[in-house]
Design an enzyme around this catalytic site. Structure first.
Site, mmCIF file in Angstrom:
data_model
loop_
_atom_site.group_PDB
_atom_site.id
_atom_site.type_symbol
_atom_site.label_atom_id
_atom_site.label_comp_id
_atom_site.label_asym_id
_atom_site.label_seq_id
_atom_site.Cartn_x
_atom_site.Cartn_y
_atom_site.Cartn_z
ATOM 1 N N GLU A 209 1.038 -1.315 -0.242
ATOM 2 C CA GLU A 209 -0.292 -0.001 -0.004
ATOM 3 C C GLU A 209 1.370 1.892 -0.078
ATOM 4 O O GLU A 209 1.853 1.074 0.998
ATOM 5 C CB GLU A 209 -0.832 0.086 1.327
ATOM 6 C CG GLU A 209 -1.776 -1.285 1.212
ATOM 7 C CD GLU A 209 -2.645 -1.493 3.017
ATOM 8 O OE1 GLU A 209 -3.565 -2.102 3.015
ATOM 9 O OE2 GLU A 209 -2.346 -0.222 3.434
ATOM 10 N N LYS A 211 2.111 4.544 0.648
ATOM 11 C CA LYS A 211 2.963 5.213 2.193
ATOM 12 C C LYS A 211 2.539 6.899 2.343
ATOM 13 O O LYS A 211 3.666 7.522 1.297
ATOM 14 C CB LYS A 211 4.624 4.556 2.766
ATOM 15 C CG LYS A 211 4.679 5.197 4.308
ATOM 16 C CD LYS A 211 5.431 4.900 4.670
ATOM 17 C CE LYS A 211 5.235 4.893 6.418
ATOM 18 N NZ LYS A 211 5.587 6.835 6.327
ATOM 19 N N ARG A 216 -1.510 10.701 11.324
ATOM 20 C CA ARG A 216 -2.493 8.641 11.813
ATOM 21 C C ARG A 216 -3.507 9.410 12.236
ATOM 22 O O ARG A 216 -3.425 10.083 12.953
ATOM 23 C CB ARG A 216 -1.314 8.588 11.867
ATOM 24 C CG ARG A 216 -1.894 7.028 12.600
ATOM 25 C CD ARG A 216 -1.420 5.755 11.251
ATOM 26 N NE ARG A 216 -2.112 3.890 11.758
ATOM 27 C CZ ARG A 216 -1.836 3.807 12.066
ATOM 28 N NH1 ARG A 216 -0.226 3.893 12.939
ATOM 29 N NH2 ARG A 216 -1.814 1.995 12.096
ATOM 30 N N GLU A 260 -4.932 8.009 7.639
ATOM 31 C CA GLU A 260 -4.041 8.979 7.271
ATOM 32 C C GLU A 260 -4.586 9.941 6.943
ATOM 33 O O GLU A 260 -5.931 9.800 5.878
ATOM 34 C CB GLU A 260 -2.740 8.630 6.474
ATOM 35 C CG GLU A 260 -1.984 7.586 7.063
ATOM 36 C CD GLU A 260 -1.018 8.040 7.748
ATOM 37 O OE1 GLU A 260 -0.747 9.397 7.704
ATOM 38 O OE2 GLU A 260 0.087 7.447 7.956
ATOM 39 N N ARG A 366 4.723 -3.331 16.982
ATOM 40 C CA ARG A 366 5.502 -3.365 15.986
ATOM 41 C C ARG A 366 6.110 -4.545 15.510
ATOM 42 O O ARG A 366 6.567 -4.978 16.728
ATOM 43 C CB ARG A 366 7.154 -2.097 16.091
ATOM 44 C CG ARG A 366 7.221 -1.634 14.983
ATOM 45 C CD ARG A 366 8.724 -1.377 15.531
ATOM 46 N NE ARG A 366 8.047 0.848 15.868
ATOM 47 C CZ ARG A 366 7.881 1.196 15.458
ATOM 48 N NH1 ARG A 366 8.085 1.671 14.226
ATOM 49 N NH2 ARG A 366 7.812 2.062 16.578
#
Length: 507
Positions: A209, A211, A216, A260, A366
């Site tokens: 995808e 970025k 955010r 976003e 993460r």
């Protein structure tokens, strides 16, 4: 509980690198707390006081310095109440009242407690109790499964409240904590990779995808009620009426979306990040319009999707918000991933994020299931100090001292920052003026040539790589570092780690 007991525990935790020893020390403390003290103590232990920053600077703290108390008497509740008073005191004459409150706190504190209180007030706590360790300690102290505590903390966004529930409630009550529309959850985060090909080879079949170079957002809708939160879970709904309007138009009743928002020019090309953040951070509506783009959906009309594979979540997102879905392509072919990356760059975006299609949504974590790829090495670092400039920059703070997060304490204090280099490149006159004013507001000490600042400012730095260097504790130095922008949307805990930077070293 006496505050000194908590302070001594933080010293014990900071002095050992053993995760098990940290967990044991913290669990022992947590078991001895009164129920009402638990949220406060957890906030202090994780360097996130319940009140946040209370608006007290270094000069105010220095002016309120008192002789340390000979014997401990200050309690955890006393400190909490004092922070409440400092936060609530404002208006005419507030300076004297705040100073009196602070002097009273300091007079009741022993020397170790004074140092701790100073760290609380200035945002400089270095307890060594990272949230992951503290979460495990809550599980140990309460006898609850670590996975249940971790999930409750992630879905509630409140480790203090989770600790209270785990330590005083039932296992069923803890397990009942779930996704609630209107209550933000910690966002899933991405690791980094050198190229789209490498990322796809590591993840297998993935959604590659674009970025976006935006801010955010996590959007919650319950009927006509829409709430928008930042990556740090701050409510910014009032700043983004255009996003609220878009979400209300979607064919759903209840939904939680991750995405976003950014500003576009007349041709649909992303405008500079600073313009997006200027609009995003403004309480008053401005002319710049922010457009929402979504890449995930966590809940829809009574159904939680957190544990569904990404492939399912993409299908739902495509069905409810096709016009606002971030562009991407599902593939296992590295060549296709490279093409999507080039398309993203040509459209003015940062690069791509490669996401394993079978991955679930791991809030607050993460991991390798999400991997971001940028064509230039850019890292989010923390400003530790700034040197006064010379020549045309005389009178302005110019050369930045940059630190990377050291979560494990491998090169210093756990949760602290390891200096990895300096730079004055890439700074515009506007940024020079801004940082000269800002870093003096955050000043903790200075010499003739340097102002040391609270480590709370995140700056995005572009580099050509790193090289081995004995000059800095982490054993590396940045190569050709230059400032891209300040990241006011990111907290210092979101900075890249020294381990990530060291991984750039050639074998």
């Amino acid at each position: 509980m006496l505050l000194l007991e908590l302070v001594e525990t933080t010293q014990t935790v900071a002095s050992t690198r053993s995760r098990l020893a940290k967990v044991d020390a913290l669990a022992h403390l947590l078991r001895r707390l009164d129920p009402a003290e638990i949220p406060t103590a957890v906030g202090l232990l994780s360097a996130k006081p319940r009140q946040g920053r209370v608006g007290v600077g270094w000069s105010t703290v220095a002016a309120a310095k008192e002789e340390p108390a000979a014997k401990p008497s200050l309690t955890v509740a006393d400190l909490d109440a004092g922070l409440d008073r400092l936060l609530a005191t404002a208006g005419t004459g507030s300076g004297a009242e705040r100073a009196a409150t602070l002097r009273k706190l300091m007079a009741a504190a022993t020397a170790p407690e004074q140092s701790f209180v100073t760290g609380v007030l200035l945002g400089e706590l270095r307890t060594g109790a990272l949230e992951g360790v503290l979460t495990d300690a809550v599980a140990r102290a309460s006898g609850r499964p670590a996975g249940a505590v971790r999930r409750a903390a992630m879905l509630s966004g409140d480790l203090g409240g989770t600790a209270m529930l785990a330590l005083t409630g039932t296992e069923a009550e803890l397990d009942a904590v779930g996704l609630v529309v209107g209550r933000p959850v910690l966002p899933m985060l991405a690791a980094t990779a050198a190229s789209p090909s490498a990322a796809v080879e590591a993840t297998g079949e993935a959604s590659v995808e674009h970025k976006l170079d935006g801010a955010r957002i996590q959007v919650h809708r319950a009927g006509d009620d829409v709430s928008i939160f930042t990556r740090n879970l701050a409510d910014v709904t009032h700043r983004l009426p255009e996003v609220v309007q878009v979400v209300r138009s979607l064919p759903v009743r209840d939904v939680i979306l991750d995405g976003e928002t950014l500003a576009l020019d007349e041709e649909g090309v992303p405008r500079p990040f600073q313009e997006t953040m200027s609009r995003f951070g403004a309480d008053a509506v401005r002319e710049t319009v922010l457009h929402p783009w979504f890449f995930d959906v966590l809940h829809i009309d009574g159904q939680d999707l957190l544990d569904e594979p990404l492939s399912v979540r993409i299908e739902v997102l495509e069905r409810i918000a096709p016009a606002h879905r971030i562009p991407g392509e599902v593939t296992a072919d590295p060549a296709v991933a490279e093409r999507v990356s080039q398309d993203a760059l040509a459209a003015g975006h940062e690069g791509v994020v490669v996401k394993a299609v079978e991955s679930t949504y791991a809030a607050g974590r993460r991991g390798s299931n999400w991997v971001k790829v940028k064509p230039v090495h850019t890292y989010d670092l923390v400003v530790l100090a700034c040197e006064w400039g010379s020549g045309r920059r005389t009178g302005m703070l110019s050369n930045l001292h940059l630190g990377a997060l050291d979560p494990t304490g491998e090169f210093g204090e756990p949760g602290g920052y390891v200096m990895v280099g300096k730079t004055f490149k890439g700074l515009t006159d506007e940024l020079l003026r801004w940082q000269t004013e800002r870093f003096q507001e955050l000043e903790v000490r200075r010499t003739a040539g340097t102002v040391w600042t609270e480590p709370v400012t995140v700056v995005e730095i572009a580099i050509d790589g790193v090289q081995q260097s004995p000059r800095y504790p982490g054993g590396i130095a940045l190569r050709f570092a230059r400032v891209k922008r300040y990241r006011e949307d990111k907290a210092p805990a979101d900075a890249d780690t020294i381990q990530t930077l060291r991984a750039l070293l050639r074998p």
